[in-house]
Design an enzyme around this catalytic site. Structure first.
Site, PDB file in Angstrom:
ATOM      1  N   HIS A  76       0.850  -1.184   0.000  1.00  0.00           N
ATOM      2  CA  HIS A  76       0.000   0.000   0.000  1.00  0.00           C
ATOM      3  C   HIS A  76       0.885   1.234   0.000  1.00  0.00           C
ATOM      4  CE1 HIS A  76      -3.874  -2.009   1.786  1.00  0.00           C
ATOM      5  NE2 HIS A  76      -3.571  -2.417   0.574  1.00  0.00           N
ATOM      6  N   TYR A 205      -9.289   5.192   6.860  1.00  0.00           N
ATOM      7  CA  TYR A 205      -9.464   5.518   8.274  1.00  0.00           C
ATOM      8  C   TYR A 205     -10.512   6.625   8.356  1.00  0.00           C
ATOM      9  CZ  TYR A 205      -5.268   2.875   9.569  1.00  0.00           C
ATOM     10  OH  TYR A 205      -4.348   1.873   9.789  1.00  0.00           O
ATOM     11  N   PRO A 297      -4.442  -0.600  18.129  1.00  0.00           N
ATOM     12  CA  PRO A 297      -4.155  -1.012  16.748  1.00  0.00           C
ATOM     13  C   PRO A 297      -4.249   0.097  15.709  1.00  0.00           C
ATOM     14  CG  PRO A 297      -6.355  -1.708  17.390  1.00  0.00           C
ATOM     15  CD  PRO A 297      -5.718  -1.138  18.623  1.00  0.00           C
ATOM     16  N   LYS A 301       1.185  -0.743  14.814  1.00  0.00           N
ATOM     17  CA  LYS A 301       2.557  -0.809  15.294  1.00  0.00           C
ATOM     18  C   LYS A 301       2.909  -2.073  16.072  1.00  0.00           C
ATOM     19  CE  LYS A 301       4.570   2.721  13.655  1.00  0.00           C
ATOM     20  NZ  LYS A 301       4.113   2.273  12.334  1.00  0.00           N
ATOM     21  N   TYR A 387       3.886   5.945  10.065  1.00  0.00           N
ATOM     22  CA  TYR A 387       3.092   4.771   9.696  1.00  0.00           C
ATOM     23  C   TYR A 387       3.956   3.719   9.010  1.00  0.00           C
ATOM     24  CZ  TYR A 387      -1.217   2.295   8.390  1.00  0.00           C
ATOM     25  OH  TYR A 387      -2.226   1.363   8.272  1.00  0.00           O
TER      26      TYR A 387
END
Length: 393
Positions: A76, A205, A297, A301, A387
């Site tokens: 991604h 998200y 979550p 990580k 991220y």
């Protein structure tokens, strides 16, 4: 009669952290024994999602565990932040030249377990009545009943607790010495596994007045999705129709985004918290992975921190076993990354979830924060770097 085994490193916990550590030690010519109360089949059948940082992917591939993540994992190049009913893409590749990889933790475990079996590693699944002893002596030990029903004792130079979030090993650090940092969250995730086509090419998200939602994927025909719920939510109270109605309402907006629906094959409520145990070393006992820390979550990580821990720990143990006492380096080096990840995970969680006592000001302030990220290259770069991971090369 108790069967005695002598090794250099004893590892309690045969999940990804314990198996990766055993693998890395073997590459350095260091013997280890891994024990886990679960059978291999039990671990393989525990469905766990997984987002891997680039460093984690490199670790699996370049150390010879497996290149399956490159073949079957899904790269991604960004994620989508959705708020106010509108989607905004954060371009990881364009901002920091890195990607994240969708690759379930279950598959990481299978790759590592296969690699340890291939290389003749001593991994003992399905043990019982495990306890650790003499952690401050020169010869700490692991006592357990093996899957064969016999009593076993493993004596080692160093002992590693990689036994998960309900760790027995971390309780070996005396109360007078240990410090536990905890933050509980007043919400959880309601997770589903749905037989449906993908709704988007990358993770979404979503912030909405009804609460957070995460639109993720598993395969082309099996999707993983989550929405914010009460920690005591009853999964049986949610029919498929009710679940899909809730998810659709959380992503709805003027751009007409609609999720692809299908039969739901799994439902679960995932509670989460932030936790760090310090120190990560006591005597000849060292903690790694979820035994030492857990994160919510939202920042993806947890697994990555476990792999980062054991990469440092393998190096420190290698140097120590070859005459240079480097054990004191382990905790500070690992915790530097752990606390960065705690901050990032807390930030993402606080920014995207709706607090039970939130008012109109709180919701608008969150939208202002999200707007700041999606309209500022500097802010988006911070998110992208955090991220995809902080490179160690």
């Amino acid at each position: 009669m108790t069967e005695l085994t002598r090794t250099q490193v004893g590892i309690v916990g045969g999940g990804p952290a314990g198996l990766m550590l055993s693998h890395l030690l073997a590459l350095a010519g260091i013997d280890s024994v891994v024990v886990d109360r679960r059978t291999r089949e039990e671990i393989e059948n525990t469905v766990r999602a997984g987002i891997l940082e680039e460093d984690s992917v490199r670790l699996l591939v370049e150390t010879g565990v497996s290149d399956r993540v490159r073949r079957e994992g899904i790269a991604h190049d960004g994620i989508v932040l959705r708020y106010g009913g509108t989607s905004h893409r954060i371009d990881f590749k364009g901002l920091v030249g890195a990607a994240s990889w969708l690759y379930p933790q279950t598959d990481v475990f299978v790759d590592l377990a296969d690699a340890r079996a291939r290389d003749g590693g001593d991994v003992r699944f399905g043990v019982a009545q495990t306890r650790v002893v003499d952690v401050t002596s020169d010869l700490p030990g692991i006592l357990f009943t093996g899957a064969d029903g016999r009593e076993h004792e493993v004596r080692c130079d160093y002992l590693v607790g990689a036994d998960g979030s309900h760790s027995m090993c971390r309780l070996e650090v005396p109360e007078s010495v240990r410090r536990h940092y905890v933050r509980e969250y007043p919400f959880a995730w309601f997770g589903i596994l749905a037989e449906a086509p993908k709704s988007a090419p990358e993770l979404i998200y979503t912030h909405s007045p009804r609460g957070f939602a995460l639109i993720s994927q598993r395969t082309d025909t099996l999707q993983r999705m989550y929405f914010q719920c009460d920690p005591d939510e009853d999964v049986d109270a949610w029919s498929d129709d009710r679940i899909w109605s809730e998810l659709q309402s959380r992503v709805a907006g003027p751009d007409g985004l609609t999720l692809n629906e299908g039969p739901i094959s799994g439902k679960t409520v995932l509670r989460f918290r932030s936790f760090v145990a310090e120190p990560m070393r006591h005597g000849r006992l060292l903690l790694a992975g979820d035994a030492a820390h857990t994160v919510p979550p939202t920042g993806a990580k947890g697994l990555n921190l476990a792999l980062a821990d054991v990469r440092v720990l393998a190096e420190v143990l290698d140097r120590t076993l070859h005459g240079q006492d480097a054990l004191d380096e382990y905790g500070p080096r690992a915790l530097d990354r752990v606390w960065k990840a705690q901050h990032f995970s807390y930030w993402m969680t606080s920014m995207l979830h709706t607090h039970p006592n939130a008012n109109a000001f709180d919701l608008r302030r969150q939208q202002g924060e999200l707007t700041s990220i999606t309209t500022s290259e500097a802010a988006a770069t911070y998110l992208a770097e955090s991220y995809t991971g902080w490179p160690t090369r």
